[in-house]
Design a protein around this motif. Sequence first.
Motif, PDB file in Angstrom:
ATOM      1  N   LEU A 155       0.814  -1.206   0.000  1.00 52.93           N
ATOM      2  CA  LEU A 155       0.000   0.000   0.000  1.00 52.93           C
ATOM      3  C   LEU A 155       0.852   1.261   0.000  1.00 52.93           C
ATOM      4  O   LEU A 155       0.321   2.364  -0.063  1.00 52.93           O
ATOM      5  N   PRO A 198      -6.151  -2.953  10.774  1.00 53.38           N
ATOM      6  CA  PRO A 198      -5.601  -2.996   9.422  1.00 53.38           C
ATOM      7  C   PRO A 198      -4.078  -3.004   9.450  1.00 53.38           C
ATOM      8  O   PRO A 198      -3.464  -2.510  10.376  1.00 53.38           O
ATOM      9  N   SER A 227      -9.299  -1.628   0.018  1.00 55.07           N
ATOM     10  CA  SER A 227     -10.328  -2.422   0.687  1.00 55.07           C
ATOM     11  C   SER A 227     -11.723  -2.165   0.145  1.00 55.07           C
ATOM     12  O   SER A 227     -12.672  -2.878   0.492  1.00 55.07           O
ATOM     13  N   TRP A 239      -1.481  -4.921   2.507  1.00 56.55           N
ATOM     14  CA  TRP A 239      -2.852  -5.415   2.690  1.00 56.55           C
ATOM     15  C   TRP A 239      -2.829  -6.911   2.468  1.00 56.55           C
ATOM     16  O   TRP A 239      -2.372  -7.387   1.430  1.00 56.55           O
ATOM     17  N   GLN A 297       3.469  -0.310   4.237  1.00 53.67           N
ATOM     18  CA  GLN A 297       2.239  -0.979   4.664  1.00 53.67           C
ATOM     19  C   GLN A 297       1.798  -1.985   3.607  1.00 53.67           C
ATOM     20  O   GLN A 297       2.043  -1.802   2.412  1.00 53.67           O
TER      21      GLN A 297
END
Length: 896
Positions: free
Chosen positions: A478, A759, A542, A484, A482
């Motif tokens: 991301l 998350p 998302s 996902w 980060q």
Amino acid sequence: MAIPLISALTTPLRRAAGALPVQARRLRQWLAARSKKQWLLAVAALPVLLLLYVLLLIPLTPSIGDIQKNKVEAPTQLLSADGKVLAQYKRSNREWVALKDISPNVINALIATEDHRFYEHGALDWRRTFGSVLHTAMGRPQGGSTLTQQLARNMFPEEIGRARSLNRKLKEAVTAYKIESAYTKDEILETYLNTVPFLYNAFGIEMAARTYFDKPAQKLSVLEAATLVGMLKGTSYYNPVQNPERAQQRRNTVLAQMNKHGKLSDQDFEAFKKRAIKLDFERQDEAVGMAPHFAQALRKWLIDWADANDYNIYADGLVVQTTIDSRVQQWANQAVARQGRQLQVTANGLWSNRNQWTAKNPLVQSFVRESAVYRQAVADGQDKDEALQRLLADAEFMANLRQDKVRVQVGFMAMDPRSAHVLAWVGSRDFGIDPFDHVSQARRQPGSTFKPFVYGAALLNGALPSDQLMDEAVRIPLGGGQFWRPTDGGPPSDQPMTLADGLAFSKNTITAQVMAQVGPAKVAKLARALGIRDSKLEEVMSLALGTSPVTLQEMVTAYSTLANGGGYRAPVMVTRITDREGKVLAEFEPPAAELALDSGVAYGLIDMMRGVITKGTGRGVARYGVSGDWIGKTGTTQDNADGWFMLAHPDWVGGAWVGFNDSRVQLNDYWGQGAHSALPVVAEVAAASQRGKLVQAQARFEMPAENNTFVQRLRSWMLGFGDNKQPVDPFEQPPAMQPLPDRGNPGDAPVIDDPEARPIGQSGAGPRGPSGDGDFPGFQNNPPAAQQPQMPAQRPADAGQPQPGVVVPGASSNPVPSNPAPAAPAFPGSASAPQGQSSGNPPPIERGVVVSPVSSGTVGQPVPTADGGMVWRRATPSGTAAPQSGNAGIAASEIN
């Protein structure tokens, strides 16, 4: 330092105070300089100025026409498409009765108490008016309004108002004179008694008599009449239900006035005033009709239309022909009520005092702290902890709070995709208890029902349903370090899976990879084009799993656009408006379809969504008798907070949402899934619509005829032929839907214990996000595999027994394709093959070639059918290696 500051602040005040005597002296000098003649002229001018002001008020107060219309006003009627009354728009809950049908006791009590010279004066009683002014000046305020003046206030509260001002009294007087010129005294009295407001949704003497004494106004006794007339001085203060002692004192005052003016003998007065008030109270609920939320949603639009065309929806007797089909609406009401009752039993058990509804539960404590009773206690100075403990120990308060928080809610909407007519609209289980509309007002996360928009964007980019991606652990960057990591309820199969199966089985791992290839912006753009036009869509990864809240109305509209071949139409609610005589005032045609999605791409997406119904998460509709060419999608959000199901047919589109008003309250892992909570509502209404011939069983989604590259590729894939072969529609006889296997008692299904999830890359508890249908989304700290739910596997045919396929007419000239389609992967989440089937992947089945349970014939040779066509007999290998598709990479072309 302080002295100069104080001086700077106080100097302006001292100067202003010093100037006051100067101004007063100048005023006295000016007044003293006026001559006697000037004073006389000023005094004489006051009445003239007052008269001019009154004349100016005449056109600004209600006209005689408005007054006469108010007397004979007729409410607007809302009719269904088949002529049934859905609702009425009227100012209040009242029933007009003639003066002759009102008890004389009421009339005597009213005139004796409120205006005993009613039949003697004009609009104003000047004796009473001057007496009122005198008493008020002496410090004893006294009302001086006649019944006509009171009627003016009751009929036109907005135009006249209730402020204590000379302006209001003048407007009231002018309007009263207009009323006296338009009505006779008896008409004024009748209108007054039919428009005066009481409490508990009762307007007029008839509804008041029914509410407080359960009888018509014609049969009210002296005591009952005096009680109701006594309330007019202050309905709340003299409410006989809440304040019986005050009401009795006020009633006796009315009886005394009746005695004073000769309407009640001394003997009766002495006997009556000692009696207690005896009520037979029953609240008069306004009839809401079969589609109250629809009526509420339509009211604002109708008011705007009426204002623009100089009509009044409360008085002009308009007749509004809506698109609602009363049959579908009734079926929807019944389905919502039935499923709501069943789910409420489950919710009550899950949130009972022996389970989650305990004083130690932090969530329950949060509910108490958020209550109005708690906030008021703290505002009154009570210690927060003491207030919390006191309310937690209050059994009645906790029972009411639990009932409010743990009330299951359902929303349902159905449309005709061809005309965009709204066929049914159910906003909640009970409009009287919860008027909040879960169709157009509630915004909830749609979960996996949003996934078709992701795959639609992929098709627009040039992908085909047959393109494959690996069902494997996904780690999508991301930015900023980060990642996902979307997951499903079970471990990935580590097998290639087509996009079509990824959608049919609602695989988060496949959907996330598609989103990564297409990008959130294009998915959001397509969703908006299809119908998600009011809710904000967050363009984040998302979004693929339905994290942006939307309304049910938007979702049904978007699916209706798909069913309409990609042509968007806003929902149509009204077809015609007439006056009370039947004269047509306006007609409304469905708007022209707005191209939201290329028809070929729309058909490709439709074909993928067929798999949801024939083999995927929505196949349970078969249990309700739904048959034919249907598409759909289930949806379940994090912790089972929201359950969704969408179902579409060329003739009919419907959708349902199930949940609680507070998303922190959830059902268990079985009943919380959209396939078990929302699907039964939609499937039941769809099956009833099919039985009622509103949905034609033979209707099919038709492949568009335009000759473009995507349609050619789609035809080639669907039929398994090269581009030079003659295409035929393989869905002339759609595959039969498979019933769900027996899962035992669903009430015994385990509850999934969801830990604190956040998350990736965020600290602390993150926002709740939707999962796959019964699965978990891409959060860290997912439950162990033993706790994760397993989707029920499709019941297969016995090993070695070929499954029914599609008959291709005239197939004798069609050779068996040399390159069979890739093998279908095992059902996602399944650790082993279902009972009755050997391990490994099921045999590949080519589109356009039937695998028919014929008992004879040579493998690879055509076998004639009864209708002159041919089917192919072929072997059933235990597994075939699936070649990787060269189209797995999705292009990044712009969505049009």
